[in-house]
Write an enzyme that holds these catalytic residues in place. Structure first.
Site, PDB file in Angstrom:
ATOM      1  N   THR A   4      -1.438 -43.805  26.082  1.00  0.00           N
ATOM      2  CA  THR A   4      -2.080 -42.491  25.924  1.00  0.00           C
ATOM      3  C   THR A   4      -1.991 -41.626  27.191  1.00  0.00           C
ATOM      4  O   THR A   4      -2.610 -40.556  27.249  1.00  0.00           O
ATOM      5  CB  THR A   4      -3.567 -42.642  25.541  1.00  0.00           C
ATOM      6  OG1 THR A   4      -4.277 -43.208  26.654  1.00  0.00           O
ATOM      7  CG2 THR A   4      -3.757 -43.514  24.319  1.00  0.00           C
ATOM      8  N   GLU A  61      -9.868 -44.733  21.030  1.00  0.00           N
ATOM      9  CA  GLU A  61      -9.342 -45.464  19.876  1.00  0.00           C
ATOM     10  C   GLU A  61      -8.133 -46.321  20.293  1.00  0.00           C
ATOM     11  O   GLU A  61      -7.855 -47.343  19.690  1.00  0.00           O
ATOM     12  CB  GLU A  61      -8.891 -44.478  18.789  1.00  0.00           C
ATOM     13  CG  GLU A  61     -10.035 -43.725  18.141  1.00  0.00           C
ATOM     14  CD  GLU A  61      -9.517 -42.546  17.316  1.00  0.00           C
ATOM     15  OE1 GLU A  61      -9.705 -42.567  16.090  1.00  0.00           O
ATOM     16  OE2 GLU A  61      -8.927 -41.629  17.892  1.00  0.00           O
ATOM     17  N   SER A  73      -6.735 -46.223  24.056  1.00  0.00           N
ATOM     18  CA  SER A  73      -6.572 -46.538  25.479  1.00  0.00           C
ATOM     19  C   SER A  73      -7.281 -47.849  25.818  1.00  0.00           C
ATOM     20  O   SER A  73      -8.207 -48.275  25.127  1.00  0.00           O
ATOM     21  CB  SER A  73      -7.069 -45.384  26.360  1.00  0.00           C
ATOM     22  OG  SER A  73      -8.410 -45.066  26.078  1.00  0.00           O
ATOM     23  N   THR A  74      -6.822 -48.488  26.898  1.00  0.00           N
ATOM     24  CA  THR A  74      -7.233 -49.863  27.209  1.00  0.00           C
ATOM     25  C   THR A  74      -7.972 -49.941  28.545  1.00  0.00           C
ATOM     26  O   THR A  74      -7.863 -49.032  29.379  1.00  0.00           O
ATOM     27  CB  THR A  74      -5.984 -50.760  27.320  1.00  0.00           C
ATOM     28  OG1 THR A  74      -5.180 -50.271  28.416  1.00  0.00           O
ATOM     29  CG2 THR A  74      -5.145 -50.741  26.044  1.00  0.00           C
ATOM     30  N   THR A 102      -5.784 -45.405  35.801  1.00  0.00           N
ATOM     31  CA  THR A 102      -5.748 -43.936  35.841  1.00  0.00           C
ATOM     32  C   THR A 102      -7.051 -43.313  36.339  1.00  0.00           C
ATOM     33  O   THR A 102      -7.156 -42.084  36.371  1.00  0.00           O
ATOM     34  CB  THR A 102      -5.480 -43.358  34.437  1.00  0.00           C
ATOM     35  OG1 THR A 102      -6.515 -43.824  33.560  1.00  0.00           O
ATOM     36  CG2 THR A 102      -4.132 -43.763  33.895  1.00  0.00           C
ATOM     37  N   SER A 138     -12.425 -41.320  32.874  1.00  0.00           N
ATOM     38  CA  SER A 138     -13.812 -40.874  32.772  1.00  0.00           C
ATOM     39  C   SER A 138     -14.139 -40.666  31.296  1.00  0.00           C
ATOM     40  O   SER A 138     -13.352 -40.070  30.560  1.00  0.00           O
ATOM     41  CB  SER A 138     -13.965 -39.548  33.530  1.00  0.00           C
ATOM     42  OG  SER A 138     -15.261 -39.026  33.336  1.00  0.00           O
ATOM     43  N   GLU A 145      -1.949 -46.602  38.834  1.00  0.00           N
ATOM     44  CA  GLU A 145      -0.900 -46.029  37.977  1.00  0.00           C
ATOM     45  C   GLU A 145       0.329 -46.912  37.836  1.00  0.00           C
ATOM     46  O   GLU A 145       1.467 -46.431  37.830  1.00  0.00           O
ATOM     47  CB  GLU A 145      -0.506 -44.635  38.494  1.00  0.00           C
ATOM     48  CG  GLU A 145      -1.685 -43.665  38.482  1.00  0.00           C
ATOM     49  CD  GLU A 145      -1.306 -42.209  38.748  1.00  0.00           C
ATOM     50  OE1 GLU A 145      -0.501 -41.968  39.661  1.00  0.00           O
ATOM     51  OE2 GLU A 145      -1.821 -41.334  38.040  1.00  0.00           O
ATOM     52  N   GLY A 191       0.943 -53.500  40.532  1.00  0.00           N
ATOM     53  CA  GLY A 191       0.920 -54.775  39.827  1.00  0.00           C
ATOM     54  C   GLY A 191       0.343 -54.595  38.447  1.00  0.00           C
ATOM     55  O   GLY A 191       0.026 -53.471  38.029  1.00  0.00           O
ATOM     56  N   TYR A 235     -12.158 -28.463  31.817  1.00  0.00           N
ATOM     57  CA  TYR A 235     -11.014 -28.928  31.023  1.00  0.00           C
ATOM     58  C   TYR A 235     -10.445 -27.709  30.308  1.00  0.00           C
ATOM     59  O   TYR A 235     -11.095 -27.143  29.422  1.00  0.00           O
ATOM     60  CB  TYR A 235     -11.535 -29.958  30.023  1.00  0.00           C
ATOM     61  CG  TYR A 235     -10.492 -30.748  29.295  1.00  0.00           C
ATOM     62  CD1 TYR A 235     -10.148 -32.026  29.702  1.00  0.00           C
ATOM     63  CD2 TYR A 235      -9.869 -30.230  28.166  1.00  0.00           C
ATOM     64  CE1 TYR A 235      -9.197 -32.768  29.018  1.00  0.00           C
ATOM     65  CE2 TYR A 235      -8.921 -30.964  27.478  1.00  0.00           C
ATOM     66  CZ  TYR A 235      -8.596 -32.226  27.907  1.00  0.00           C
ATOM     67  OH  TYR A 235      -7.648 -32.961  27.232  1.00  0.00           O
TER      68      TYR A 235
HETATM   69  C1  FAD Z   1      -5.990 -37.186  23.020  1.00  0.00           C
HETATM   70  C2  FAD Z   1      -6.229 -37.738  24.389  1.00  0.00           C
HETATM   71  C3  FAD Z   1      -7.513 -37.738  24.902  1.00  0.00           C
HETATM   72  C4  FAD Z   1      -7.754 -38.234  26.190  1.00  0.00           C
HETATM   73  N1  FAD Z   1      -9.034 -38.241  26.661  1.00  0.00           N
HETATM   74  C5  FAD Z   1      -9.294 -38.765  27.892  1.00  0.00           C
HETATM   75  C6  FAD Z   1     -10.637 -38.800  28.384  1.00  0.00           C
HETATM   76  O1  FAD Z   1     -11.584 -38.370  27.726  1.00  0.00           O
HETATM   77  N2  FAD Z   1     -10.842 -39.351  29.606  1.00  0.00           N
HETATM   78  C7  FAD Z   1      -9.808 -39.860  30.352  1.00  0.00           C
HETATM   79  O2  FAD Z   1     -10.055 -40.371  31.433  1.00  0.00           O
HETATM   80  N3  FAD Z   1      -8.533 -39.809  29.912  1.00  0.00           N
HETATM   81  C8  FAD Z   1      -8.249 -39.288  28.699  1.00  0.00           C
HETATM   82  N4  FAD Z   1      -6.955 -39.255  28.244  1.00  0.00           N
HETATM   83  C9  FAD Z   1      -5.868 -39.796  29.073  1.00  0.00           C
HETATM   84  C10 FAD Z   1      -5.593 -41.301  28.836  1.00  0.00           C
HETATM   85  O3  FAD Z   1      -6.161 -41.727  27.634  1.00  0.00           O
HETATM   86  C11 FAD Z   1      -6.123 -42.111  30.001  1.00  0.00           C
HETATM   87  O4  FAD Z   1      -5.343 -41.842  31.133  1.00  0.00           O
HETATM   88  C12 FAD Z   1      -6.187 -43.631  29.765  1.00  0.00           C
HETATM   89  O5  FAD Z   1      -6.950 -44.206  30.783  1.00  0.00           O
HETATM   90  C13 FAD Z   1      -4.838 -44.312  29.685  1.00  0.00           C
HETATM   91  O6  FAD Z   1      -5.046 -45.631  29.195  1.00  0.00           O
HETATM   92  P1  FAD Z   1      -3.909 -46.415  28.398  1.00  0.00           P
HETATM   93  O7  FAD Z   1      -4.403 -47.769  28.118  1.00  0.00           O
HETATM   94  O8  FAD Z   1      -3.456 -45.623  27.232  1.00  0.00           O
HETATM   95  O9  FAD Z   1      -2.768 -46.495  29.501  1.00  0.00           O
HETATM   96  P2  FAD Z   1      -1.236 -46.092  29.395  1.00  0.00           P
HETATM   97  O10 FAD Z   1      -1.129 -44.697  28.935  1.00  0.00           O
HETATM   98  O11 FAD Z   1      -0.491 -47.106  28.666  1.00  0.00           O
HETATM   99  O12 FAD Z   1      -0.820 -46.150  30.938  1.00  0.00           O
HETATM  100  C14 FAD Z   1      -1.317 -45.227  31.859  1.00  0.00           C
HETATM  101  C15 FAD Z   1      -0.961 -45.695  33.273  1.00  0.00           C
HETATM  102  O13 FAD Z   1      -1.668 -46.890  33.546  1.00  0.00           O
HETATM  103  C16 FAD Z   1      -0.769 -47.951  33.828  1.00  0.00           C
HETATM  104  N5  FAD Z   1      -1.323 -49.152  33.210  1.00  0.00           N
HETATM  105  C17 FAD Z   1      -1.731 -49.307  31.928  1.00  0.00           C
HETATM  106  N6  FAD Z   1      -2.194 -50.552  31.753  1.00  0.00           N
HETATM  107  C18 FAD Z   1      -2.077 -51.188  32.934  1.00  0.00           C
HETATM  108  C19 FAD Z   1      -2.365 -52.512  33.383  1.00  0.00           C
HETATM  109  N7  FAD Z   1      -2.895 -53.427  32.593  1.00  0.00           N
HETATM  110  N8  FAD Z   1      -2.097 -52.811  34.666  1.00  0.00           N
HETATM  111  C20 FAD Z   1      -1.565 -51.896  35.506  1.00  0.00           C
HETATM  112  N9  FAD Z   1      -1.273 -50.648  35.143  1.00  0.00           N
HETATM  113  C21 FAD Z   1      -1.530 -50.303  33.863  1.00  0.00           C
HETATM  114  C22 FAD Z   1       0.558 -47.516  33.238  1.00  0.00           C
HETATM  115  O14 FAD Z   1       1.641 -48.117  33.894  1.00  0.00           O
HETATM  116  C23 FAD Z   1       0.500 -46.031  33.457  1.00  0.00           C
HETATM  117  O15 FAD Z   1       0.844 -45.741  34.784  1.00  0.00           O
HETATM  118  C24 FAD Z   1      -6.676 -38.740  26.969  1.00  0.00           C
HETATM  119  C25 FAD Z   1      -5.379 -38.742  26.439  1.00  0.00           C
HETATM  120  C26 FAD Z   1      -5.154 -38.238  25.163  1.00  0.00           C
HETATM  121  C27 FAD Z   1      -3.754 -38.239  24.630  1.00  0.00           C
END
Ligand code: FAD
Length: 579
Positions: free
Chosen positions: A156, A223, A225-226, A233, A236, A285, A289, A494
């Site tokens: 995400t 829904e 993000s992990t 990242t 928040s 990011e 690791g 935002y």
């Molecule tokens: C519709 C929408 C709404 C959003 N709302 C928010 C919000 O309310 N608040 C907010 O903070 N962000 C929001 N985001 C941004 C995004 O969801 C966040 O940045 C989220 O934390 C990313 O998590 P992910 O698991 O999807 O990581 P990914 O998108 O898969 O990865 C993001 C980064 O983290 C790294 N990464 C992922 N997992 C690991 C791991 N296990 N170890 C090391 N590095 C890792 C990846 O390499 C990449 O650099 C939103 C995005 C969208 C599209």
């Protein structure tokens, strides 16, 4: 989250999406959200009037059908070692898997490219990691064979952090953490939980609620993000007022790096044992690791969750209200203020009003305009979540009551508040629907001290109009602001920015240039480059303005020490080409 329920490239679930009906209304399909399943007749007219374009005469743009991808760049010795060490089903060279793991959800550089253009570079394979031990073995093999690893959580990202560096010559393996989705240990008395990093927000919260707990971290992407993605990242959530941001919720973590496994034996709520590497891993990011596990702090599941909404004469009054609220110590779990364009956008997603509903709405409008003197073209609204024990919720409500009269605000009702929160889940679906009509949208989030907030909002709006004219986009830009998080010293703003790119040559590059100009305006007026989306590659051009030379050197030295071969070669933030 089984992958077959998710759109591979667009946002969201396969059963949910905006469709255009014959009568020019739109409907959100499926039944996941409260705004699903009914025609919205006001949406297209709203978009047309805000952007001064006509969609009715346009044919939706056809998506590019992905053909065969270029052959993967296979490091044969590594592939052989991988096959020896792991079951064959943990590694995928499948085209669809590779494409899905080569991008995040940034609009122009990622989703638009996948659907209507081409990504410049793709992952060569995907590894579905099963846990810390597997990660240790994988990282060792990658270091031995000079392979590049890119952690992938929920996909995400909105910072181009998942984009594969175009000049990477080594084999690139995306490391999907989706199978690392277990709760390892729940300590009821200590109010903490140890989880694998690939668990999604929604799955984690569902399991915790069943045990009487909550983490309370709810980004709008929860829904999918992990936990690992949140840490990587600096995420928040919407209820950070009550539960904190991600850095407040993590007691410790396990990170597998090429140097070894980073772990601190903490086991306590707070320690004073010198400088902690822990803090530097937030916002990493994917550069240092793979985060494999985390210990998270819990709270009891709330006894009461109550929604509410407020109406203000205008956005400036709403900001003043929030600033005053932030001086006290009792805040609602969440309070989000939207400006007038965003308020009207929310209204445009309502069903057709007939009979008594139409009558009631006219009466409400009359009361607002005639009795309270509110101008429908200026008023602003706040959606609110009050959460905690019954007593705490009453106290949170009283804090609002105390300010309402002073700022001339009025309550807009619980249903509007609840609806406002559901809407945030629909916005990315709308983005993908509008893209078919050459309408591009991007968001900019920033945090700023209270005394800069109004200037930033005004200047961003002005810049959007100037840049729009400079690049010759048709119609006018849509720019709206909401205040999503508050702090005693300032707030997170935002912005949502939309424009038509119909008939514009190299529109994606031009829109990208506009985005960068807007970010520069935010920085120049006292805002931060990001409050919670991070830097990735999208905002990396602004790094020289963020770090002093000494700070930059320390961070680069840390990268060199942890990962001398640049195995984690995502190239995010200042680690472009792993310098
Ligand atoms: C519709 C929408 C709404 C959003 N709302 C928010 C919000 O309310 N608040 C907010 O903070 N962000 C929001 N985001 C941004 C995004 O969801 C966040 O940045 C989220 O934390 C990313 O998590 P992910 O698991 O999807 O990581 P990914 O998108 O898969 O990865 C993001 C980064 O983290 C790294 N990464 C992922 N997992 C690991 C791991 N296990 N170890 C090391 N590095 C890792 C990846 O390499 C990449 O650099 C939103 C995005 C969208 C599209």
């Amino acid at each position: 989250m089984p992958n077959d329920q998710r759109e591979p490239h667009r946002w969201g679930f396969t059963d949910s999406g905006f469709v255009l009906n014959e009568d020019n209304s739109v409907t959100l399909t499926g039944n996941r959200y409260s705004i699903c399943g009914y025609p919205m007749p006001y949406f297209i007219p709203f978009v047309e009037s805000m952007l001064n374009v006509s969609l009715s005469t346009m044919q939706p743009r056809a998506e590019r059908q992905p053909g065969r991808l270029p052959e993967p760049n296979r490091n044969e010795a590594f592939c052989a070692a991988l096959a020896q060490k792991f079951p064959v089903e943990q590694v995928s060279f499948d085209d669809a898997d590779r494409l899905r793991h080569s991008h995040g959800q940034t609009t122009v550089d990622e989703v638009y490219q996948v659907l209507y253009g081409e990504l410049p570079k793709l992952a060569d394979a995907v590894f579905y990691c099963g846990g810390t031990e597997q990660a240790q073995a994988l990282v060792q093999l990658a270091a031995e064979h000079d392979v590049c690893l890119l952690p992938y959580g929920g996909g995400t990202s909105v910072s181009n952090a998942l984009r594969i560096p175009a000049d990477e010559r080594r084999m690139v393996l995306a490391v999907d953490t989706g199978r690392m989705n277990r709760i390892i240990r729940l300590e009821r008395d200590n109010m903490r939980v140890t989880v694998q990093s690939g668990i999604s927000g929604a799955d984690l919260e569902r399991q915790l609620r069943a045990q009487g707990f909550t983490l309370g971290h709810e980004p709008d992407s929860s829904e999918f993000s992990t936990v690992g993605g949140w840490i990587a990242t600096n995420a928040s959530g919407m209820k950070k007022n009550r539960y904190g941001n991600i850095e407040d919720l993590v007691e410790s973590m396990t990170v597998v790096s090429p140097l070894g496994t980073l772990q601190e034996s903490v086991g306590a709520p707070r320690v004073s044992s010198g400088s902690r590497l822990h803090h530097l891993l937030f916002g990493s990011e994917g550069n240092f690791g793979l985060i494999t596990e985390a210990v998270l702090k819990l709270r009891p599941a709330p006894e009461v969750t109550r929604y509410q909404s407020l109406l203000f004469r205008d956005f400036a009054t709403g900001i003043a209200f929030l600033q005053e609220l932030s001086k006290g110590s009792v805040w609602p779990a969440s309070i989000r203020l939207v400006d007038n364009p965003q308020f009207r956008f929310a209204q445009s997603l309502k069903p057709a009003q007939k009979g008594w509903t139409a009558c009631k709405h006219s009466l409400q409008k009359w009361l607002l305009t005639m009795l309270k003197g509110f101008d429908p073209e200026k008023l602003a609204a706040a959606t609110i979540v009050l959460e905690g024990s019954a007593h705490e919720v009453t106290v949170q409500h009283r804090a609002l009551d105390r300010l309402i009269r002073r700022y001339g605000a009025i309550y807009g009702g619980a249903e509007n508040g609840r609806r406002g929160y559901q809407l945030t889940y629909a916005i990315a679906y709308i983005r993908d629907f509008l893209m078919r009509y050459d309408l591009i949208g991007e968001t900019y989030e920033t945090s700023a001290p209270w005394d800069c907030i109004r200037t930033i909002c005004d200047e961003v709006k002005r810049a959007a109009e100037l840049e729009h004219a400079r690049y010759g986009f048709p119609g006018k830009p849509y720019i709206s602001a909401r205040i999503t998080q508050i702090y005693p010293t300032g707030a997170c703003i935002y912005f949502t920015h939309g424009a038509s790119i119909h008939g514009v040559d190299n529109a994606d590059q031009k829109f990208h240039a506009v985005e960068q100009a807007m970010r520069a305006v935010i920085l120049a007026n006292g805002g931060s480059i990001s409050h919670h989306h991070g830097i990735g590659k999208l905002r990396a051009a602004f790094i020289p303005q963020l770090y002093s030379d000494a700070t930059r050197k320390v961070l680069l030295a840390m990268k060199r020490e942890l990962d001398p071969g640049n195995v984690f070669g995502a190239g995010n933030n200042l680690f472009d080409r792993g310098q």
